[in-house]
Design a protein around this motif. Sequence first.
Motif, PDB file in Angstrom:
ATOM      1  N   ASP A 291      -8.382  42.208  57.014  1.00 44.75           N
ATOM      2  CA  ASP A 291      -8.170  41.460  58.249  1.00 44.75           C
ATOM      3  C   ASP A 291      -7.835  40.004  57.922  1.00 44.75           C
ATOM      4  OD1 ASP A 291      -8.727  43.576  60.039  1.00 44.75           O
ATOM      5  OD2 ASP A 291     -10.872  43.315  59.693  1.00 44.75           O
ATOM      6  N   GLY A 292      -6.942  39.397  58.721  1.00 44.19           N
ATOM      7  CA  GLY A 292      -6.512  38.021  58.496  1.00 44.19           C
ATOM      8  C   GLY A 292      -7.504  36.990  58.989  1.00 44.19           C
ATOM      9  N   ARG A 293      -7.378  35.767  58.468  1.00 42.98           N
ATOM     10  CA  ARG A 293      -8.354  34.726  58.797  1.00 42.98           C
ATOM     11  C   ARG A 293      -8.115  34.093  60.161  1.00 42.98           C
ATOM     12  NH1 ARG A 293      -5.089  32.478  54.747  1.00 42.98           N
ATOM     13  NH2 ARG A 293      -3.939  30.566  55.285  1.00 42.98           N
ATOM     14  N   PHE A 294      -6.969  34.374  60.810  1.00 42.60           N
ATOM     15  CA  PHE A 294      -6.742  33.853  62.146  1.00 42.60           C
ATOM     16  C   PHE A 294      -7.180  34.836  63.221  1.00 42.60           C
ATOM     17  CE2 PHE A 294      -3.706  31.518  59.537  1.00 42.60           C
ATOM     18  CZ  PHE A 294      -3.971  30.213  59.927  1.00 42.60           C
ATOM     19  N   ARG A 295      -7.830  35.917  62.822  1.00 43.00           N
ATOM     20  CA  ARG A 295      -8.248  36.954  63.767  1.00 43.00           C
ATOM     21  C   ARG A 295      -9.208  36.410  64.813  1.00 43.00           C
ATOM     22  NH1 ARG A 295      -9.388  42.407  64.640  1.00 43.00           N
ATOM     23  NH2 ARG A 295     -11.511  42.845  65.320  1.00 43.00           N
ATOM     24  N   GLU A 296     -10.206  35.628  64.385  1.00 45.97           N
ATOM     25  CA  GLU A 296     -11.247  35.202  65.316  1.00 45.97           C
ATOM     26  C   GLU A 296     -10.954  33.871  65.988  1.00 45.97           C
ATOM     27  OE1 GLU A 296     -13.571  37.049  66.266  1.00 45.97           O
ATOM     28  OE2 GLU A 296     -13.294  38.649  64.802  1.00 45.97           O
ATOM     29  N   SER A 297     -10.364  32.938  65.221  1.00 48.38           N
ATOM     30  CA  SER A 297     -10.347  31.570  65.743  1.00 48.38           C
ATOM     31  C   SER A 297      -8.981  30.995  66.047  1.00 48.38           C
ATOM     32  CB  SER A 297     -11.012  30.645  64.721  1.00 48.38           C
ATOM     33  OG  SER A 297     -10.238  30.584  63.539  1.00 48.38           O
ATOM     34  N   ASP A 298      -7.895  31.697  65.706  1.00 54.23           N
ATOM     35  CA  ASP A 298      -6.562  31.122  65.877  1.00 54.23           C
ATOM     36  C   ASP A 298      -6.448  29.774  65.176  1.00 54.23           C
ATOM     37  OD1 ASP A 298      -4.757  32.756  67.007  1.00 54.23           O
ATOM     38  OD2 ASP A 298      -4.893  31.961  69.037  1.00 54.23           O
ATOM     39  N   GLY A 299      -7.013  29.688  63.967  1.00 56.34           N
ATOM     40  CA  GLY A 299      -6.918  28.455  63.220  1.00 56.34           C
ATOM     41  C   GLY A 299      -7.767  27.360  63.814  1.00 56.34           C
ATOM     42  N   GLY A 300      -8.861  27.696  64.479  1.00 55.91           N
ATOM     43  CA  GLY A 300      -9.761  26.701  65.005  1.00 55.91           C
ATOM     44  C   GLY A 300      -9.676  26.511  66.488  1.00 55.91           C
ATOM     45  N   LYS A 301      -8.708  27.130  67.153  1.00 60.66           N
ATOM     46  CA  LYS A 301      -8.522  26.923  68.577  1.00 60.66           C
ATOM     47  C   LYS A 301      -9.733  27.365  69.376  1.00 60.66           C
ATOM     48  CE  LYS A 301      -5.323  28.445  72.185  1.00 60.66           C
ATOM     49  NZ  LYS A 301      -4.084  29.150  72.428  1.00 60.66           N
ATOM     50  N   ALA A 302     -10.261  28.555  69.070  1.00 64.29           N
ATOM     51  CA  ALA A 302     -11.417  29.044  69.812  1.00 64.29           C
ATOM     52  C   ALA A 302     -12.638  28.187  69.552  1.00 64.29           C
ATOM     53  CB  ALA A 302     -11.699  30.495  69.417  1.00 64.29           C
ATOM     54  N   ALA A 303     -12.788  27.729  68.301  1.00 64.83           N
ATOM     55  CA  ALA A 303     -13.951  26.934  67.977  1.00 64.83           C
ATOM     56  C   ALA A 303     -13.943  25.601  68.694  1.00 64.83           C
ATOM     57  CB  ALA A 303     -14.022  26.706  66.465  1.00 64.83           C
ATOM     58  N   SER A 304     -12.770  25.044  68.905  1.00 63.53           N
ATOM     59  CA  SER A 304     -12.692  23.709  69.472  1.00 63.53           C
ATOM     60  C   SER A 304     -12.642  23.690  70.981  1.00 63.53           C
ATOM     61  CB  SER A 304     -11.461  22.978  68.922  1.00 63.53           C
ATOM     62  OG  SER A 304     -10.300  23.654  69.295  1.00 63.53           O
ATOM     63  N   THR A 305     -12.323  24.822  71.629  1.00 63.93           N
ATOM     64  CA  THR A 305     -12.181  24.821  73.070  1.00 63.93           C
ATOM     65  C   THR A 305     -13.318  25.501  73.787  1.00 63.93           C
ATOM     66  OG1 THR A 305     -10.876  26.838  72.980  1.00 63.93           O
ATOM     67  CG2 THR A 305      -9.656  24.770  72.979  1.00 63.93           C
ATOM     68  N   GLY A 306     -14.249  26.079  73.030  1.00 61.81           N
ATOM     69  CA  GLY A 306     -15.434  26.655  73.644  1.00 61.81           C
ATOM     70  C   GLY A 306     -15.095  27.821  74.543  1.00 61.81           C
ATOM     71  N   SER A 307     -15.783  27.901  75.690  1.00 56.58           N
ATOM     72  CA  SER A 307     -15.639  29.065  76.555  1.00 56.58           C
ATOM     73  C   SER A 307     -14.265  29.143  77.193  1.00 56.58           C
ATOM     74  CB  SER A 307     -16.705  29.022  77.666  1.00 56.58           C
ATOM     75  OG  SER A 307     -16.533  27.851  78.459  1.00 56.58           O
ATOM     76  N   ARG A 308     -13.495  28.027  77.238  1.00 59.06           N
ATOM     77  CA  ARG A 308     -12.170  28.095  77.833  1.00 59.06           C
ATOM     78  C   ARG A 308     -11.232  28.982  77.038  1.00 59.06           C
ATOM     79  NH1 ARG A 308      -8.685  24.575  79.003  1.00 59.06           N
ATOM     80  NH2 ARG A 308      -8.886  23.224  77.210  1.00 59.06           N
ATOM     81  N   ALA A 309     -11.550  29.306  75.795  1.00 62.07           N
ATOM     82  CA  ALA A 309     -10.700  30.183  74.990  1.00 62.07           C
ATOM     83  C   ALA A 309     -11.063  31.648  75.184  1.00 62.07           C
ATOM     84  CB  ALA A 309     -10.816  29.811  73.521  1.00 62.07           C
ATOM     85  N   TRP A 310     -11.997  31.926  76.138  1.00 59.00           N
ATOM     86  CA  TRP A 310     -12.421  33.302  76.369  1.00 59.00           C
ATOM     87  C   TRP A 310     -12.250  33.666  77.845  1.00 59.00           C
ATOM     88  CZ3 TRP A 310     -15.073  36.331  72.538  1.00 59.00           C
ATOM     89  CH2 TRP A 310     -15.224  35.688  71.308  1.00 59.00           C
ATOM     90  N   PRO A 311     -11.029  33.600  78.394  1.00 56.16           N
ATOM     91  CA  PRO A 311     -10.840  33.926  79.806  1.00 56.16           C
ATOM     92  C   PRO A 311     -10.992  35.421  80.047  1.00 56.16           C
ATOM     93  CG  PRO A 311      -8.722  33.661  78.746  1.00 56.16           C
ATOM     94  CD  PRO A 311      -9.750  33.282  77.724  1.00 56.16           C
ATOM     95  N   ALA A 312     -11.227  35.782  81.302  1.00 57.95           N
ATOM     96  CA  ALA A 312     -11.276  37.202  81.654  1.00 57.95           C
ATOM     97  C   ALA A 312      -9.895  37.813  81.454  1.00 57.95           C
ATOM     98  CB  ALA A 312     -11.729  37.353  83.101  1.00 57.95           C
ATOM     99  N   TYR A 313      -9.872  39.113  81.122  1.00 56.46           N
ATOM    100  CA  TYR A 313      -8.590  39.780  80.932  1.00 56.46           C
ATOM    101  C   TYR A 313      -7.717  39.684  82.186  1.00 56.46           C
ATOM    102  CZ  TYR A 313     -10.104  42.008  76.567  1.00 56.46           C
ATOM    103  OH  TYR A 313     -10.501  42.249  75.277  1.00 56.46           O
ATOM    104  N   ARG A 314      -8.347  39.719  83.364  1.00 53.67           N
ATOM    105  CA  ARG A 314      -7.565  39.703  84.597  1.00 53.67           C
ATOM    106  C   ARG A 314      -6.728  38.427  84.718  1.00 53.67           C
ATOM    107  NH1 ARG A 314     -10.070  36.327  88.074  1.00 53.67           N
ATOM    108  NH2 ARG A 314     -12.294  35.886  87.731  1.00 53.67           N
ATOM    109  N   ARG A 315      -7.200  37.327  84.124  1.00 48.94           N
ATOM    110  CA  ARG A 315      -6.442  36.087  84.192  1.00 48.94           C
ATOM    111  C   ARG A 315      -5.208  36.146  83.298  1.00 48.94           C
ATOM    112  NH1 ARG A 315     -10.517  31.058  83.935  1.00 48.94           N
ATOM    113  NH2 ARG A 315      -8.694  30.034  84.873  1.00 48.94           N
ATOM    114  N   VAL A 316      -5.312  36.889  82.217  1.00 52.45           N
ATOM    115  CA  VAL A 316      -4.137  37.097  81.360  1.00 52.45           C
ATOM    116  C   VAL A 316      -3.167  38.064  82.035  1.00 52.45           C
ATOM    117  CG1 VAL A 316      -3.336  37.956  79.128  1.00 52.45           C
ATOM    118  CG2 VAL A 316      -5.467  36.645  79.271  1.00 52.45           C
ATOM    119  N   PHE A 317      -3.690  39.206  82.525  1.00 54.33           N
ATOM    120  CA  PHE A 317      -2.833  40.231  83.127  1.00 54.33           C
ATOM    121  C   PHE A 317      -2.189  39.761  84.434  1.00 54.33           C
ATOM    122  CE2 PHE A 317      -5.962  43.452  81.124  1.00 54.33           C
ATOM    123  CZ  PHE A 317      -5.369  43.270  79.886  1.00 54.33           C
TER     124      PHE A 317
END
Length: 434
Positions: free
Chosen positions: A205-231
């Motif tokens: 597995d690649g190292r950008f799998r979890e964090s997108d190069g730090g994006k998830a770590a730096s944006t907190g819960s805003r990087a975890w929207p509900a699927y319905r908001r994406v769809f």
Amino acid sequence: MTAADTSAVPPLARPTQADRTPGVRAWVVTGMLVVFMMINFADKAVFGLAADEIRADLGLSATDFGLANSAFFLLFSVAAVVVGLLADRVSAKWLLLAMALLWSVAQVPAALGGGLAVLIGTRIVLGAAEGPAFPVAQQAALAWFPNDRRNLPGALVTLGVTLGVITAAPGLTWVIQNHGWRSALWVVAGVGLVWAVVWYVVGADGRFRESDGGKAASTGSRAWPAYRRVFGSRTWIGTTAAYFASYWCVALMLVWLPSYLKNALGHSSATAGTLVAAPWALGAVALLGQAALTGWLMRRGVGSRWARGRVGAGLLFVGALCFLAVPLADGSGAKTALLVAGCGLGGSFATVAVTTVAELAPAARRGGALGTMNAVVTTAGLIAPTLMGRMVDAQGTAGYQNAVVASAVLLLLGAVAAFTLIDPARDAARAGAA
């Protein structure tokens, strides 16, 4: 921001240039995933290459044969959603290994014997095993690269689809003509098992799998929207609509193109076995050209609304024009050339779709976003083969051409959807993913 504030930012939020540069392992894994998709589409192509032999052997009408191929997609979409969601929680390495083993085993019953019922049953199982393959393979590849470097690996994995048909068509046609269509099933099953063994050793597995190069770590819960908001975003809807139209062309290429070339355009079986690779080869050029153009535009600051959405819309539009010109052309050669161009360009939207959704959805939602898109899109494979089979039974050889015109209309609608709706930078911010 003070020095103290800066030092408090987690290291992942400030990736270095070295962190953003893919290493050798990233390209080894990408290469394995290219081969994975080659085998995947060789599995799908077998029935199209052996269409006349299977129908003659089992006494099937065009509608029966179309139904058997549509059965492949019965669980295809469901599996794509389920495994796509699972891919957000489970290692892609093990999911890909399980899929390769299952689809290889699924070839065995039909290879051993049986009639239409066995054919349909094994195609259903094969479809369930292969449904999640493309989105999970793309997720696994893109996890090794940051967003601005994903166009090439995304295109290469998609190119595996093309290479699978190009390399398999001549060889499998020879096997079918000299040893029967069931022998071809043994060949693809064996190749799949060999890939599984090698992947077990080198897959990761690649190292950008979890964090997108730090994006998830730096944006907190805003990087975890509900699927319905994406769809519910315009980008996801537009991408999915455009990709549906493109996949419709892919499904018809896989199932009916060899028969069209032989029965409606008068080519021999050997010639058709060679020509069937032509639209896939053109699609490969289109994929690499699109990846290069998109990457070039994005490196110069052009937004992905243009670099991805409108470049992709252009491919679909030109493909539609080629299809619309088929009935107007005189002679088998001109019709064949237009058919090849329409299939090659119209069927080459996959990389645009995958990289667009990967930009829209954060890493924690990417597997579900890609898997669900693939599930919706591949319902085209459930509908298209049966519909074309009915048209051929009802209209004879004219049914092939009328199916191409219907495909042109879908491509035009898909081009409009891509041009007007796709804007991942805008929708990622609205979804709380950026």
